[in-house]
Design a protein around this motif. Sequence first.
Motif: not given
Length: 64
Positions: A18-28
Amino acid sequence: MHTPKHGSWLNLIECAFSKMARTFWRHIRVESVDELKARILKGIGEFNASPVLFRWNKFDLGVA
């Protein structure tokens, strides 16, 4: 090996994704698989640079 019956180990993994999705996978948007791997490794490196201590709750081996 002891696996907690209440699944807190699984919650820890779910929180990490979840943290990955909210931080460095967001709008990738990436051009290649190699670029995606580099982005993921960079994000994990940032997580590891400032670790957060996780304290287990409700963990009892029954050893007194």
